[in-house]
Motif scaffolding. Structure first.
Motif, short mmCIF file in Angstrom:
data_model
loop_
_atom_site.label_atom_id
_atom_site.label_comp_id
_atom_site.label_asym_id
_atom_site.label_seq_id
_atom_site.Cartn_x
_atom_site.Cartn_y
_atom_site.Cartn_z
N MET A 668 -24.69 -19.45 2.68
CA MET A 668 -23.29 -19.08 2.83
C MET A 668 -22.51 -20.34 3.23
SD MET A 668 -22.75 -15.77 2.39
CE MET A 668 -23.38 -14.10 2.63
N ILE A 669 -21.48 -20.67 2.47
CA ILE A 669 -20.66 -21.84 2.76
C ILE A 669 -19.34 -21.39 3.39
CG2 ILE A 669 -19.47 -23.87 1.82
CD1 ILE A 669 -22.45 -24.10 1.57
N ALA A 670 -18.98 -21.99 4.53
CA ALA A 670 -17.75 -21.62 5.21
C ALA A 670 -17.19 -22.83 5.94
CB ALA A 670 -18.01 -20.48 6.19
N ASP A 671 -15.91 -23.16 5.67
CA ASP A 671 -15.32 -24.34 6.28
C ASP A 671 -14.21 -24.04 7.28
OD1 ASP A 671 -16.88 -26.39 5.10
OD2 ASP A 671 -15.78 -26.15 3.21
N SER A 672 -13.89 -22.77 7.46
CA SER A 672 -12.91 -22.41 8.49
C SER A 672 -13.61 -21.55 9.54
CB SER A 672 -11.75 -21.62 7.87
OG SER A 672 -12.19 -20.33 7.47
N PRO A 673 -13.12 -21.58 10.78
CA PRO A 673 -13.76 -20.77 11.83
C PRO A 673 -13.80 -19.29 11.49
CG PRO A 673 -12.28 -22.39 12.80
CD PRO A 673 -12.05 -22.44 11.33
N ASP A 674 -12.73 -18.76 10.93
CA ASP A 674 -12.69 -17.33 10.61
C ASP A 674 -13.73 -16.97 9.56
OD1 ASP A 674 -10.71 -16.74 12.41
OD2 ASP A 674 -9.07 -16.98 10.97
N LEU A 675 -13.77 -17.75 8.47
CA LEU A 675 -14.74 -17.45 7.41
C LEU A 675 -16.16 -17.64 7.90
CD1 LEU A 675 -15.30 -16.67 4.49
CD2 LEU A 675 -15.03 -19.08 3.84
N PHE A 676 -16.39 -18.69 8.69
CA PHE A 676 -17.73 -18.94 9.22
C PHE A 676 -18.20 -17.74 10.05
CE2 PHE A 676 -20.51 -22.76 9.68
CZ PHE A 676 -21.54 -22.17 10.39
N ALA A 677 -17.33 -17.26 10.97
CA ALA A 677 -17.69 -16.11 11.80
C ALA A 677 -17.93 -14.87 10.94
CB ALA A 677 -16.59 -15.85 12.82
N GLU A 678 -17.09 -14.69 9.93
CA GLU A 678 -17.23 -13.53 9.04
C GLU A 678 -18.58 -13.53 8.33
OE1 GLU A 678 -15.23 -12.38 4.81
OE2 GLU A 678 -13.83 -12.93 6.42
N GLN A 679 -19.01 -14.69 7.84
CA GLN A 679 -20.30 -14.79 7.14
C GLN A 679 -21.47 -14.56 8.08
OE1 GLN A 679 -19.62 -14.57 4.21
NE2 GLN A 679 -18.95 -16.44 3.15
N VAL A 680 -21.38 -15.09 9.29
CA VAL A 680 -22.45 -14.88 10.27
C VAL A 680 -22.57 -13.39 10.60
CG1 VAL A 680 -23.15 -15.29 12.67
CG2 VAL A 680 -22.29 -17.19 11.28
#
Length: 726
Positions: A668-680
């Protein structure tokens, strides 16, 4: 076809030396399969030497000269009279091994381009430091030529014959026809010293070979003859005079001659008022009247050139060509940290590559230790390495940087005098065919040995100027911090490019890093070799159950991008995850956590472990691996360890740079805090997706990242350098 052999022993007032050493020469000649002529050339002795030989060894031939013609001219008379196709020149202070002739003669029978073969030399007095071995080398050093005898290694014995710069005249065999074609030893060097270097060099310019035989052994009573005529100071002056004449007689390159001129002027005036004045000025004054004669010789010497001075003295092509056909090489790794497992990814990389290469080559290590306790790791390295040399790292104050053009991380941490001396000593020893420098900070030290012409590779694990540029762009506001980063970027860019130019080959760990270097230096020869992983060691362990809702980050915390990554995750991502999944834990695992990292343990759900003896256990227990990296460049070994363990991973695009991954399939690739948290959060709640993603990740490392594959790529890069390929 067997060659006829003549042994020529030059003598001047050496009756006692002949009595001591002739029996061994006669025994060796009787031990050889063919008849050997022994010719004693007497340089006008007045001590009864001739009568001694005739009465005690009537079977020997004696050539009487009316005066002392010195080493070169005396031997020239002998070679002209000798009957053999191969002539072996021996000083009267040499005793020999009973089997020394055969190994000297064999190369002439197998290769028509061989000019000379030198013996391995030991001192008869075993208490003396071994100043000469017969394994000779020379290199151009800012206008002068440095001459040395190098160490004889086990690999030299395996190879039996290796190329050398010159054959030591009093312990070597020559092709008589080629020797006479060159005009023999040049009388300009009379009475002694450097004649053998000169004739060997002239042979090399024609493409003929000078070889060293490890199996032919002689024993030298060092300077037993010359000290009868000259004092130590006289010998030093005579040798330096002849070194000047050698350059004037042989060096054709205008650029090298200009370097030599300025070097001479510098040394002369540097020592004009000190105790070295005589040994610097006297050679020059004595050589100067012969300058015109030397330049006339220069024109004659270059009529049949096939190899340039630059190739012979700077590139050492004569030595590298020899290595092209060799299956086994001697490699020196120069490392900023000790190659070892379970501390940081690069240490693991160096460890595995060295271990794999050691299966087919002789590999040695020169490395810094960060702590005295790390010495305990040397024992394991020695089980597969030829040699391990260590220097305890401390703050460096040895490198002058008056204009602040060397980055602090280099000048203050990795430029210790002890390391400089160790590197120079190892490089000069003649043990190594190629040197691989790990990291930019160690590659900087390559300037110390660049004149030796040893092929060198740099592994640039992280393109530092690119990392600084990324950090500069992250700073949103104009500030002193941003200005400082811009200045550091300019310094690093200039520094990194200047270091890269010294190397024949650069290894980067990602394609992006490779393009970053080639953007500025498009002609660089490069390879892209990522990190690998031990697929047997890091494999899914079904016996260990996952801890529900647990996240993990692993890293070495003296590496600042790792510190930034966990701070960023705890401050901006983890609170969002905990809000959705309240009981989530975040494990920060790795050696040498900084005070900033340790302070994160005060936050709810954050556990800072420091170094752990069994990283696999923590990886296996974790539900999801997170790599919230924003800074730095290069390849992230931590990710492929997680992949090998079958873990689902959420990472920034920077962390996943250089990896053949597909978003939402293997990572899972995520470069913003919101997207990163969402993927986790998504992965924590979906076990089936986690397992599928982990299985895809495992397939990737099995296909691309085994250490055997990585080491093979490194070995290919080494061979390409040796064979001068792109």
């Amino acid at each position: 076809m067997k060659n006829n052999v003549s042994i020529i022993i030059l003598n001047w007032n050496g009756k006692e030396l002949l009595a001591e050493n002739l029996p061994s020469v006669i025994a060796a000649s009787e031990n050889y399969q063919n008849e050997v002529e022994i010719l004693v050339v007497d340089n006008g002795s007045a001590d009864g030497s001739v009568d001694f030989v005739k009465s005690n060894y009537p079977q020997l031939n004696v050539m009487l000269l009316n005066k002392n013609y010195g080493f070169g001219e005396g031997n020239n008379f002998g070679v002209k009279q000798a009957k053999g196709d191969v002539v072996i020149l021996l000083n009267n202070d040499m005793s020999v091994d009973s089997k020394f002739i055969g190994p000297l003669v064999k190369p002439f029978e197998e290769d028509q381009t061989v000019f000379a073969v030198g013996s391995q030399i030991y001192f008869q007095d075993k208490t003396k430091r071994r100043e000469e071995t017969g394994k000779t080398f020379a290199y151009w050093d800012n206008g002068i030529i440095r001459y040395l005898h190098q160490d004889v290694t086990e690999l030299d014995y395996e190879r039996k014959y290796i190329p050398i710069f010159w054959a030591s005249g009093g312990a070597a065999a020559y092709d008589r026809k080629k020797f006479l074609e060159l005009g023999g030893f040049n009388s300009i060097y009379s009475p002694a010293y450097v004649e053998d270097v000169d004739v060997s060099y002239r042979a090399k310019t024609r493409g003929w070979k000078n070889l060293f035989s490890s199996e032919s052994i002689v024993y030298h009573k060092h300077r037993a003859s010359s000290e009868k005529r000259f004092s130590e100071t006289d010998i030093e002056i005579l040798t330096k005079r002849n070194h000047l004449l050698f350059i004037w007689s042989n060096i054709f390159s205008k650029k090298m001659l200009i370097e030599h001129l300025f070097g001479c002027l510098y040394r002369l005036f540097k020592n004009i008022f000190d105790s070295k004045r005589r040994v610097e000025w006297s050679p020059f004054i004595q050589a100067l009247p012969l300058f015109r004669h030397a330049r006339r010789l220069n024109k004659q010497n270059h009529l049949n050139d096939k190899i340039s001075d630059n190739d012979l003295l700077k590139n050492n092509s004569w030595k590298i060509d020899f290595l092209k056909e060799k299956q086994k090489l001697s490699i020196l790794f120069v490392c900023p940290y000790i190659p070892c497992l379970n501390v940081h990814a690069t240490g693991t990389r160096m460890y595995h590559i060295i271990k794999e290469l050691s299966k087919r080559n002789d590999v040695s290590i020169l490395t810094y230790l960060e702590e005295p306790e790390e010495k305990q790791r040397i024992g394991e390295l020695k089980t597969f390495c030829k040699n391990v040399t260590t220097v305890l790292r401390r703050q460096s104050l040895d490198e002058p940087d008056y204009f602040h053009i060397i980055p602090n991380m280099v000048v203050k941490e990795f430029c210790q005098q002890e390391m400089k001396e160790a590197l120079t000593r190892e490089a000069l020893s003649g043990k190594y065919d190629i040197i691989q420098f790990e990291y930019l900070q160690m590659a900087y030290l390559a300037k110390l040995v660049k004149n030796l012409g040893i092929p060198m590779i740099m592994v640039d694990h992280e393109i530092q100027h690119a990392a600084l540029w990324r950090e500069f762009k992250i700073q949103k506001l104009i500030s002193w911090k941003k200005a400082e980063l811009l200045f550091r970027w300019m310094v690093m860019l200039s520094f990194e490019l200047s270091v890269a130019k010294r190397f024949r080959h650069i290894i980067t760990v990602t394609d992006k890093d490779n393009k970053e270097l080639k953007k500025y230096l498009p002609n660089l020869k490069t390879s892209i070799i990522p990190l690998g992983v031990d697929l047997d060691f890091y494999s899914p362990a079904n016996s260990i159950e996952e801890e529900n809702n647990s996240l993990i980050f692993t890293g070495y915390f003296l590496h600042s991008p790792n510190v930034d990554a966990v701070q960023y995750f705890v401050d901006f991502i983890f609170p969002r995850v905990r809000k959705e999944v309240p009981n989530t834990k975040f494990y920060i695992v790795g050696a040498l956590p900084t005070s900033e990292v340790k302070a994160l343990a005060n936050k709810d759900g954050v556990i800072v472990t420091g170094w752990v003896p069994e990283l696999r256990h923590y990886l296996q227990k974790a539900t999801v691996y997170v790599a919230s990296i924003r800074l730095g460049v290069g390849f992230r070994g931590k990710l492929i360890e997680a992949f090998a363990m079958g873990k689902a991973v959420v990472a920034t695009s920077i962390a996943a740079s250089g990896m053949p991954v597909e978003d939402r399939k293997s990572i899972m690739i995520a470069d913003s805090p919101d997207l990163f948290a969402e993927q986790v959060i998504f992965l924590l709640k979906n076990k089936t997706v986690r397992k599928q993603m982990g299985a895809e990740a495992r397939k990737i490392v099995e296909k691309y990242y085994s250490w055997e594959q990585i080491a093979q790529k490194n070995e290919k890069a080494i061979l390409n350098v040796i064979q001068n390929k792109k």
